[in-house]
Structures are given as structure tokens and as C-alpha cells.
Enzyme design. Structure first.
Site, PDB file in Angstrom:
ATOM      1  CD  GLU A  63      -2.071 -13.648   4.882  1.00 35.54           C
ATOM      2  OE1 GLU A  63      -2.715 -13.404   3.776  1.00 35.54           O
ATOM      3  OE2 GLU A  63      -2.169 -15.225   4.813  1.00 35.54           O
TER       4      GLU A  63
ATOM      5  NE  ARG B  14      -4.568  -6.599  -6.310  1.00 39.71           N
ATOM      6  CZ  ARG B  14      -4.334  -7.207  -5.179  1.00 39.71           C
ATOM      7  NH1 ARG B  14      -5.018  -7.237  -4.151  1.00 39.71           N
ATOM      8  NH2 ARG B  14      -3.157  -7.734  -5.296  1.00 39.71           N
TER       9      ARG B  14
ATOM     10  CE  LYS C  75       1.381 -11.815  -0.432  1.00 36.94           C
ATOM     11  NZ  LYS C  75       1.077 -11.573   0.876  1.00 36.94           N
TER      12      LYS C  75
HETATM   13  P1  ATP Z   1      -1.243 -10.840  -3.014  1.00 35.76           P
HETATM   14  O1  ATP Z   1      -2.830 -10.720  -3.743  1.00 35.76           O
HETATM   15  O2  ATP Z   1      -0.349 -10.546  -3.854  1.00 35.76           O
HETATM   16  O3  ATP Z   1      -1.271 -12.115  -2.409  1.00 35.76           O
HETATM   17  P2  ATP Z   1      -2.216  -9.658  -0.581  1.00 35.76           P
HETATM   18  O4  ATP Z   1      -2.915  -8.561  -0.623  1.00 35.76           O
HETATM   19  O5  ATP Z   1      -2.789 -11.091  -0.264  1.00 35.76           O
HETATM   20  O6  ATP Z   1      -1.190  -9.855  -2.101  1.00 35.76           O
HETATM   21  P3  ATP Z   1      -0.961  -8.876   1.696  1.00 35.76           P
HETATM   22  O7  ATP Z   1       0.334  -9.228   2.444  1.00 35.76           O
HETATM   23  O8  ATP Z   1      -2.168  -9.268   2.441  1.00 35.76           O
HETATM   24  O9  ATP Z   1      -0.948  -9.343   0.277  1.00 35.76           O
HETATM   25  O10 ATP Z   1      -0.804  -7.297   1.477  1.00 35.76           O
HETATM   26  C1  ATP Z   1      -0.415  -6.366   2.540  1.00 35.76           C
HETATM   27  C2  ATP Z   1      -1.298  -5.155   2.140  1.00 35.76           C
HETATM   28  O11 ATP Z   1      -0.485  -4.767   0.604  1.00 35.76           O
HETATM   29  C3  ATP Z   1      -2.497  -4.897   2.125  1.00 35.76           C
HETATM   30  O12 ATP Z   1      -3.060  -3.778   2.628  1.00 35.76           O
HETATM   31  C4  ATP Z   1      -2.779  -4.980   0.490  1.00 35.76           C
HETATM   32  O13 ATP Z   1      -4.115  -4.262   0.406  1.00 35.76           O
HETATM   33  C5  ATP Z   1      -1.594  -4.353  -0.009  1.00 35.76           C
HETATM   34  N1  ATP Z   1      -1.299  -4.678  -1.654  1.00 35.76           N
HETATM   35  C6  ATP Z   1      -1.255  -5.982  -1.966  1.00 35.76           C
HETATM   36  N2  ATP Z   1      -1.089  -6.011  -3.286  1.00 35.76           N
HETATM   37  C7  ATP Z   1      -1.297  -4.642  -3.580  1.00 35.76           C
HETATM   38  C8  ATP Z   1      -1.583  -4.099  -4.925  1.00 35.76           C
HETATM   39  N3  ATP Z   1      -1.263  -4.561  -6.171  1.00 35.76           N
HETATM   40  N4  ATP Z   1      -1.626  -2.552  -4.993  1.00 35.76           N
HETATM   41  C9  ATP Z   1      -1.774  -1.891  -3.942  1.00 35.76           C
HETATM   42  N5  ATP Z   1      -1.633  -2.542  -2.606  1.00 35.76           N
HETATM   43  C10 ATP Z   1      -1.576  -3.878  -2.694  1.00 35.76           C
HETATM   44 MG    MG Z   2      -4.046 -10.821   1.458  1.00 31.49          MG
END
Ligand code: ATP
Ligand code: MG
Length: 608
Positions: free
Chosen positions: A72, A307, A317
Site C-alpha cells: 500500500e 510476518r 509503518k
Molecule cells: P505495516 O503493518 O507495517 O503497515 P503492511 O502489512 O500494512 O505493513 P503493506 O504495504 O500492506 O504493509 O504490505 C505489503 C506486503 O508486505 C504485504 O504482502 C504484507 O503482508 C508484507 N509485509 C508487511 N510487513 C511484513 C512483515 N513484517 N513480514 C513479512 N511481510 C510483511
Molecule cells: Mg497493510
């Protein structure tokens, strides 16, 4: 004259080569079984994403599997994303597939093109590419808004979706919980025609935000709360960074994501465990769209992995944004941040992050990875590539009192050393020794404890790449601080000359000459938090910030570092790996960051 220093050494093959067996994990097993069974062998691909009839016109899909990395664009990528990038792009590479970079931009208010650009840079920097078969596989969820709207209409027509007028609060109460069934909405029995009309009115902007939503009609008594008529479209009068004002209704992530996967012919949709409970809805939606002949068959499948959690690090984030906005760090690219821009500035290389991603593997249950594992990967990759240099981080002067007699007045002795001890092909670096040199304060002890082999009165040590000297004492200032150490040079002991080994010494000391050393700002970083799991169990992570995570010192560096460019990495012998800061370093004002100490637990012995 120093021989010209190579700024980047070509890295030996530290990426896993085809000969290195990859550690298997459940995702590899799923893919291998799908390939063996030909699960996706008959799919067609029209060259661009699209619906069933679009792909029907295409050729057999040249990609054996399709994965995607779907960020995102609402913040900077972090180490957790690096894991997901390496996994998705890595699997595609290993199984003759393709990985798409897709911006999941269904949330218009939070997204920004600044983030889009930084994400593109980060994925490229990590060494991955979304171009294949001369096609650029960079997509946006917003490219599919028309199809999503059409899919919603299809669900309405078939009686699988309805417009609900309840407030969010009413919906929340009526959804029930783990122990209580949900209660059907009073609007659930609307006819398809009525729903169709209302949904169109939503689309043309008749209603305010939150006045109505479109919900899937599944089962308010389902034990899985996500199947209790989830909301699939909401009204939001917001400008989108790509589609502008075209839409005032936006699909929910849970509805949009499966559709994005289906239109792009994704085979294995890999996400983190928190989406496990969403998988039944993912499959429900795929079945409906397949029934309607809207999407290509077979549909993608979702798989979840744990994760990445790293000790002493937060990776949400939102929390990283707090660290920046409240000034706990100096920006998103502060070298203490786990963002990819921060790690890069800290000296992390793409190879080290790929190695880390491989090493931590893929698991189905949540766990914490020790931050030392990440540091170890960096140390391992830099050891193979980083040129060596001497640096004195906490300088104190050492005077060789018999220099003029032995070497001659004002004489500077030429010394040289290999740029890399295991790679003689890279050549030598050179520097001078004179009567006065800088050494690290911690290399001298007035009253040496047992086992201390460096400088103390009466002890002989070798000045690395130079002569053996014997310490004769030290001079203190009025406050009792050592301001100068005295020594005598032992003649005919110059490193590399015949007979130089006659005198055996136990200690070797690194040094830089007063005559040709260059002063530099060196930033010594430590962990940003004082506890291993700063945000676990509802803790307020801001209470555990390490107030000593940055120490700035003026160091003296070997002259061969004078030509370093920002981002060049070096091993400062006996200390650790350092990188010329990509933002602040200039030749006139050199700035180096500590990437990682030479050994686990290394800390610069800096007097404060
Ligand atoms: P955050 O929780 O930090 O805001 P997010 O999951 O909302 O992260 P996205 O931009 O939606 O961030 O994530 C893009 C991809 O990265 C998704 O497929 C998500 O599952 C993966 N991802 C995000 N954080 C992790 C993590 N700590 N370990 C593994 N994969 C991750
Ligand atoms: Mg997300």
C-alpha cells in the site's frame, strides 16, 4: 601516492547460486506440487491483466507461476517488506515464474506518489525486476476499479450483495462476536433491482460518506466473523492520487485484493498470517466470479506465512511514522531505522538482506528473529567485499622518541597493506609512518590487567604493517588524562622485511600517522530500543527508546579513504564495517557510519 582505490569491489557470488540447495519450506512444497500436477498449466495470458474473456484470447501463460508484491503506498518499506519482496520475487525466479509489483491503492486518503517512487526504488535496489517477456508487470489496484464495480453489480444481480443503510455502529453491534451470532440487517431482503439502483446512486455521489455501504450476502451466523456479510464498497468523497475525482465509492481491501490477483493471473497469493481468517471470503468471492464466468480459471489461492518480527525493532509503518514525526530519529532514512532507506544508509547491501531473508526462512507460526541474525548477514557479505583501512576512533597521540635517531629527522616511512587480505588481485593501499602517530585510547593501559597485550610501559607491540615499538610510558595533563604515549622504535623490525619476525610480540595495534591521517566524523550507532520486544503485549514502545543510540566522534582515518564516495563500504581494521554516509559525506567533510561491529557484541571503546 596512493594507488587508486576501487570504490566498489565486484561482489563474489554470494547470492545463492543454482548449486546452492535452497532450504525447502511449505510454500515451495505447494508450488512444486502445483507444477507437478499441472494445476495452472492450461491458463492463458493476454499480455495484460484482465477478465476471463480477455485472457481467453491470449496464448498459454508463459509464466509457470505468478506471485505479486502488493504494497500500500502509504509509507516507506521496511525490513518486513524486504522479507516479502525476497520471498515473492525469489519464488518467481526459482520456478520460471513472474512476480508483479502491484500498488494496492484502494485507500485514497492515505496514499501518495512520494511513497510510490520510494517503493519502486527500494524493490529495484534489492535487485528485483518486474519486467519479463518484454512486459512491464507494474500494476495498480486502481486500474481495476471498473472491473470491481462490474463484479459488484454481478453479485447484486445474483443476490449475493445488498446495499445496507445501517450506521457503522449498528453494523458493528449486529455483527455479533465469537459467542453470539450476528443479526440480519433489516435491509438484507432488498431486491436485486432495488440494490442495483441504490448502488448506482452511491456511485454518482447522491449520498454522504458513510450513509450506505454495499455488503456481500453470505451468512450472519457464520462462526467466521469475516463471513458475516462483509462490507465490500464504501462511500468516500476523496481524491485518489491516480483516478482523481472519478470515483466516490471505493472497494474494501478484502474485496479488491482477490480480484486484483485474479485479473493478473496470480497463482500463489502469499500474505501474512493476519489474513488467514480472510481466506474463506477470498475463496467465496473467487467461486462467485468463476460461476459468473468473470475471471480466468483456475483462480488464485491465498497462502499465509508468519510476518517477520525482529528483536529490538518495530516494523509497523504507523509506529515508524511516530518515531519520525516526534523527532526520535532524524528521518525515514535515519541509519537506525529498519526502513530500507535507513538500512541502506546504515551500510546494508541488497545481498545481505537477501541472505537474511533466505536464512530466516518461512514459517507458519509467529516468532521473533534475533537482530544479531541480521547483523551477521551483513558482516558475512561485507567481509567478502569491503576494502580494508585503518581508522582510529578515539585518538590519542603516540610519540616515537627515538625516531629521528633511527629513521632520520622528518623522515616518513612508506608502508603498504593489501586492500583485501583474501583478494590480492585488488592490490595494495599505502600510507606513511612518522615520529607521531594516532592510536586508539583503549590500546593503552597504565596498569595492564592480565591478558592485555597491547601498550603498557615496558611492553612491545607491532604497529600493524609497520615496526615493532616498545612503550616507555605516558604523559598526563593536569586532570590526570593521558595526553600522549611514549615509545621507542625497535630497529629492523619493519613488517614484511627480512628478519622482522625475530622479535615476537603478542599485541598488534592499528594506527594512523599524524602526517597523513584525515579527520572524519564517525557516527556510532546502537540499537534504537533498550528491550527486545518494544511493542509486544500492548507496551508503549516509545518508553523504551535508547537515549544512547547515536554517538558522534571525530576519528582519524588512513589517507586511502580520502577518495571514498558516499555509500562505499570499508572494514576499519579491528573495529568493524563502516559506510561513507550517502547523504552527508563529502571529500572535504568525510562522514562515516558504523554499519556493524567486527564481532558480535563489539562496541567502540570511546571515552566520554
Ligand atoms: P505495516 O503493518 O507495517 O503497515 P503492511 O502489512 O500494512 O505493513 P503493506 O504495504 O500492506 O504493509 O504490505 C505489503 C506486503 O508486505 C504485504 O504482502 C504484507 O503482508 C508484507 N509485509 C508487511 N510487513 C511484513 C512483515 N513484517 N513480514 C513479512 N511481510 C510483511
Ligand atoms: Mg497493510
Amino acid at each position: 601516492m596512493n594507488s587508486p582505490r576501487p570504490h566498489t569491489l565486484s561482489s563474489p557470488d554470494i547470492k545463492s547460486s543454482p548449486e546452492t540447495p535452497k532450504v525447502s519450506h511449505f510454500l515451495r512444497q505447494v508450488i512444486e506440487s502445483d507444477l507437478a500436477n499441472g494445476t495452472y498449466a492450461k491458463r492463458r495470458w493476454a499480455g495484460t491483466p484482465g477478465d476471463a474473456s480477455h485472457h481467453e484470447m491470449g496464448l498459454p501463460d508463459p509464466a509457470k507461476i505468478r506471485t505479486r508484491f502488493p504494497p500500500e503506498p502509504n509509507g516507506y518499506l521496511h525490513i518486513g517488506h524486504a522479507k516479502s519482496i525476497c520471498l515473492n520475487f525469489g519464488l518467481a525466479q526459482d520456478y520460471a515464474g513472474v512476480c508483479h509489483l502491484r500498488f494496492d491503492d484502494t485507500n485514497p486518503e492515505k496514499e501518495d506518489t512520494e511513497y510510490v517512487d520510494s517503493i519502486i526504488d527500494a524493490v529495484r535496489w534489492l535487485g528485483f525486476d518486474w519486467n519479463s517477456d518484454t512486459t512491464c508487470h507494474l500494476y495498480h489496484a486502481s486500474d481495476y476499479f471498473d472491473f470491481m464495480y462490474r463484479a459488484a453489480h454481478y453479485l447484486i444481480r445474483e443476490g449475493y450483495a445488498y446495499v445496507d443503510d445501517q450506521s457503522f455502529e449498528q453494523m458493528r453491534i449486529n455483527r455479533g462476536d465469537f459467542n453470539t451470532h450476528g443479526i440480519n440487517s433489516p435491509y438484507r431482503q432488498r431486491t436485486p433491482a432495488e440494490n442495483q439502483h441504490l448502488f448506482e446512486q452511491m456511485r454518482v455521489g447522491r449520498y454522504n460518506d458513510g450513509a450506505r455501504v454495499l455488503r456481500a450476502k453470505i451468512d450472519m451466523a457464520s462462526p467466521n466473523i469475516n463471513l458475516r456479510d462483509p462490507v465490500i464498497y464504501r462511500i468516500k468523497h476523496a481524491k485518489h492520487h491516480i483516478t482523481g475525482d472519478r470515483w466516490c465509492i471505493y472497494p474494501m481491501y478484502t474485496f479488491a485484493h482477490p480480484i486484483e490477483d485474479a485479473l493478473e493471473n496470480i497463482t500463489h497469493s502469499i500474505c501474512t498470517l493476519e489474513f488467514e481468517d480472510q481466506r474463506p471470503f477470498y475463496d467465496w468471492l473467487m467461486e462467485r466470479l468463476l460461476e459468473g464466468g468473470l475471471i480466468n480459471a483456475p483462480a488464485p489461492r491465498q497462502y499465509e506465512f508468519a510476518r517477520l518480527n525482529l528483536t529490538y525493532v518495530v516494523t509497523s509503518k504507523r509506529k515508524l511514522a511516530q518515531l519520525v514525526s516526534q523527532g526520535h530519529v532524524q528521518g525515514w532514512d535515519d541509519p537506525r531505522m529498519p526502513t530500507l532507506v535507513g538500512l541502506r544508509r546504515r551500510g546494508y547491501t541488497p545481498e545481505s538482506l537477501q541472505l537474511f531473508s533466505d536464512r530466516v526462512g518461512v514459517s507458519k507460526s509467529d516468532s521473533w528473529i534475533n537482530d544479531k541474525t541480521l547483523e551477521g548477514c551483513l558482516r558475512e557479505t561485507l567481509d567478502k567485499t569491503a576494502p580494508r583501512a585503518m581508522a582510529v576512533l578515539d585518538p590519542v597521540k603516540l610519540v616515537i622518541d627515538n625516531w629521528d635517531d633511527v629513521m632520520g629527522k622528518d623522515v616518513l616511512d612508506h608502508c603498504s597493506a593489501p586492500l583485501h587480505p583474501q583478494r590480492p588481485d585488488l592490490g595494495q593501499r599505502s600510507f606513511k609512518m612518522g615520529k607521531e602517530i594516532w592510536i586508539d585510547r583503549s590500546d593503552y593501559q597504565e596498569n595492564a590487567p592480565k591478558g592485555f597485550f597491547r601498550l603498557f610501559p615496558g611492553n612491545q607491540v607491532r604497529l600493524k604493517y609497520g615496526h615493532v615499538i616498545e612503550c616507555t610510558g605516558a604523559t598526563q595533563d593536569a586532570l590526570g588524562h593521558i595526553c600522549c604515549i611514549n615509545a621507542q622504535l625497535v630497529p629492523d623490525t619493519k613488517s614484511g622485511t627480512p628478519g622482522s619476525n625475530i622479535i615476537k610480540v603478542k599485541g598488534v595495534v592499528t594506527w594512523v600517522s599524524v602526517a597523513d591521517g584525515i579527520p572524519a566524523e564517525v557516527r556510532l550507532y546502537d540499537r534504537l530500543f533498550t528491550v527486545a520486544q518494544p511493542d509486544a503485549g500492548g507496551k508503549d514502545f516509545l518508553e523504551y527508546i535508547n537515549s544512547n543510540s547515536l554517538k558522534v566522534v571525530t576519528a582519524i582515518l588512513e589517507p586511502s579513504l580520502a577518495t571514498a564516495h558516499g555509500d562505499d563500504k570499508f572494514q576499519f581494521e579491528r573495529h568493524g564495517y563502516f559506510v561513507a554516509d550517502r547523504v552527508d559525506h563529502t571529500r572535504e567533510k568525510p562522514v562515516f557510519n558504523l554499519a556493524v561491529g567486527l564481532k558480535e557484541g563489539w562496541s567502540a571503546a570511546i571515552s566520554t
